[in-house]
Design a protein around this motif. Structure first.
Motif, mmCIF file in Angstrom:
data_model
loop_
_atom_site.group_PDB
_atom_site.id
_atom_site.type_symbol
_atom_site.label_atom_id
_atom_site.label_comp_id
_atom_site.label_asym_id
_atom_site.label_seq_id
_atom_site.Cartn_x
_atom_site.Cartn_y
_atom_site.Cartn_z
ATOM 1 N N LEU A 193 66.077 37.457 96.744
ATOM 2 C CA LEU A 193 65.023 36.724 97.437
ATOM 3 C C LEU A 193 65.475 35.310 97.785
ATOM 4 C CD1 LEU A 193 62.143 37.214 98.430
ATOM 5 C CD2 LEU A 193 61.324 36.301 96.263
ATOM 6 N N ARG A 194 66.162 34.644 96.859
ATOM 7 C CA ARG A 194 66.682 33.291 97.126
ATOM 8 C C ARG A 194 67.621 33.303 98.332
ATOM 9 N NH1 ARG A 194 70.774 32.178 93.038
ATOM 10 N NH2 ARG A 194 71.914 33.459 94.503
ATOM 11 N N ASP A 195 68.568 34.238 98.341
ATOM 12 C CA ASP A 195 69.525 34.303 99.441
ATOM 13 C C ASP A 195 68.851 34.655 100.766
ATOM 14 O OD1 ASP A 195 71.459 33.704 97.572
ATOM 15 O OD2 ASP A 195 72.169 35.780 97.376
ATOM 16 N N ARG A 196 67.934 35.604 100.728
ATOM 17 C CA ARG A 196 67.248 36.021 101.961
ATOM 18 C C ARG A 196 66.380 34.888 102.511
ATOM 19 N NH1 ARG A 196 65.029 39.456 105.430
ATOM 20 N NH2 ARG A 196 62.774 39.808 105.494
ATOM 21 N N VAL A 205 61.190 31.981 91.338
ATOM 22 C CA VAL A 205 61.681 31.479 92.617
ATOM 23 C C VAL A 205 60.627 30.512 93.150
ATOM 24 C CG1 VAL A 205 62.234 32.078 95.003
ATOM 25 C CG2 VAL A 205 63.051 33.508 93.150
ATOM 26 N N GLU A 206 61.066 29.289 93.475
ATOM 27 C CA GLU A 206 60.162 28.272 94.017
ATOM 28 C C GLU A 206 60.589 27.919 95.430
ATOM 29 O OE1 GLU A 206 59.050 24.981 91.382
ATOM 30 O OE2 GLU A 206 60.234 25.995 89.834
ATOM 31 N N LEU A 207 59.607 27.876 96.324
ATOM 32 C CA LEU A 207 59.855 27.516 97.716
ATOM 33 C C LEU A 207 59.308 26.122 97.951
ATOM 34 C CD1 LEU A 207 58.250 30.803 98.828
ATOM 35 C CD2 LEU A 207 60.667 30.367 99.013
ATOM 36 N N HIS A 208 60.112 25.257 98.518
ATOM 37 C CA HIS A 208 59.694 23.879 98.772
ATOM 38 C C HIS A 208 59.667 23.631 100.275
ATOM 39 C CE1 HIS A 208 60.021 22.796 94.530
ATOM 40 N NE2 HIS A 208 61.070 23.591 94.519
ATOM 41 N N THR A 209 58.570 23.028 100.710
ATOM 42 C CA THR A 209 58.418 22.655 102.114
ATOM 43 C C THR A 209 58.176 21.153 102.191
ATOM 44 O OG1 THR A 209 56.030 22.974 102.113
ATOM 45 C CG2 THR A 209 57.378 24.898 102.649
ATOM 46 N N ALA A 210 58.047 20.635 103.398
ATOM 47 C CA ALA A 210 57.798 19.204 103.560
ATOM 48 C C ALA A 210 56.416 18.818 103.048
ATOM 49 C CB ALA A 210 57.928 18.812 105.030
ATOM 50 N N THR A 211 55.489 19.757 103.045
ATOM 51 C CA THR A 211 54.137 19.509 102.558
ATOM 52 C C THR A 211 53.979 20.184 101.200
ATOM 53 O OG1 THR A 211 53.356 19.574 104.831
ATOM 54 C CG2 THR A 211 51.694 19.758 103.105
ATOM 55 N N GLN A 227 62.295 23.942 103.109
ATOM 56 C CA GLN A 227 63.385 22.990 103.004
ATOM 57 C C GLN A 227 64.457 23.488 102.037
ATOM 58 O OE1 GLN A 227 61.449 19.278 102.026
ATOM 59 N NE2 GLN A 227 61.398 18.714 104.182
ATOM 60 N N PHE A 228 64.028 24.004 100.899
ATOM 61 C CA PHE A 228 64.986 24.613 99.979
ATOM 62 C C PHE A 228 64.285 25.597 99.059
ATOM 63 C CE2 PHE A 228 63.603 20.803 97.803
ATOM 64 C CZ PHE A 228 63.504 21.162 96.464
ATOM 65 N N VAL A 229 65.083 26.491 98.496
ATOM 66 C CA VAL A 229 64.592 27.518 97.590
ATOM 67 C C VAL A 229 65.247 27.274 96.240
ATOM 68 C CG1 VAL A 229 64.429 29.998 97.150
ATOM 69 C CG2 VAL A 229 64.382 29.149 99.498
ATOM 70 N N ASP A 230 64.448 27.246 95.200
ATOM 71 C CA ASP A 230 64.909 26.922 93.852
ATOM 72 C C ASP A 230 64.665 28.114 92.942
ATOM 73 O OD1 ASP A 230 65.861 25.331 91.839
ATOM 74 O OD2 ASP A 230 64.006 24.214 91.559
#
Length: 162
Positions: free
Chosen positions: A147-150, A123-129, A105-108
């Motif tokens: 990595l964030r941009d990619r 770098v944190e990756l957020h998903t619906a779960t 959903q978004f990358v932080d």
């Protein structure tokens, strides 16, 4: 069993050794404050002998954590596949998180004051779960930005198919 947590068909990228330095400084501050607090409490209420034992216990704990922090830092790695990102870490309790790009959903990107002073970010990756959220600590700023941009671009491109 190692193939379960580190598939051999990918090229793993390790995190920066600066991650261990940041965590060791944090451990030194924590154990230092605990040692001072314990010495004050034990010295004022019981006996200074117990204060000395407390200090030895804190030094032993700090020495053990110094070693474990280094080993933990070496266990962090990530790999980018065509359709997913893999993040692996852990010594005693190993973990492999596979995050499909289309589910992000978004990358932080985050960096506290100590991390910024050492020149690293997370770098944190957020998903619906929340169970499939992943983080990669100890990245140099250029790599964190790349990595964030990619990941954002891949996530957006693959989410169109949903």
């Amino acid at each position: 069993m190692d193939d379960l947590f580190a598939p051999s068909d990918v090229s793993w990228t390790p995190v920066s050794p600066k991650l261990a330095a940041v965590r060791r400084v944090t451990a030194a501050i924590t154990f230092g404050l605990l040692a001072i607090a314990g010495l004050l409490v034990l010295g004022l209420t019981v006996d200074w002998l117990y204060g000395g034992l407390w200090l030895l216990l804190m030094l032993a704990g700090f020495a053990w954590s110094w070693r474990m922090i280094g080993r933990n830092q070496q266990s962090w790695k990530y790999a980018e596949r065509e359709d997913e990102l893999l993040v692996s870490h852990g010594i005693l309790f190993r973990q492999l998180v596979v995050v499909p790009y289309g589910r992000m959903q978004f990358v932080d990107v985050a960096a506290g004051p100590l991390e910024r002073s050492f020149g690293i970010a997370t770098v944190e990756l957020h998903t619906a779960t929340p169970a499939t959220d992943a983080k990669i600590p100890g990245l140099l700023p250029d790599e964190a930005s790349r990595l964030r941009d990619r990941l954002s671009a891949l996530g957006q491109a693959q989410a169109w198919g949903l």
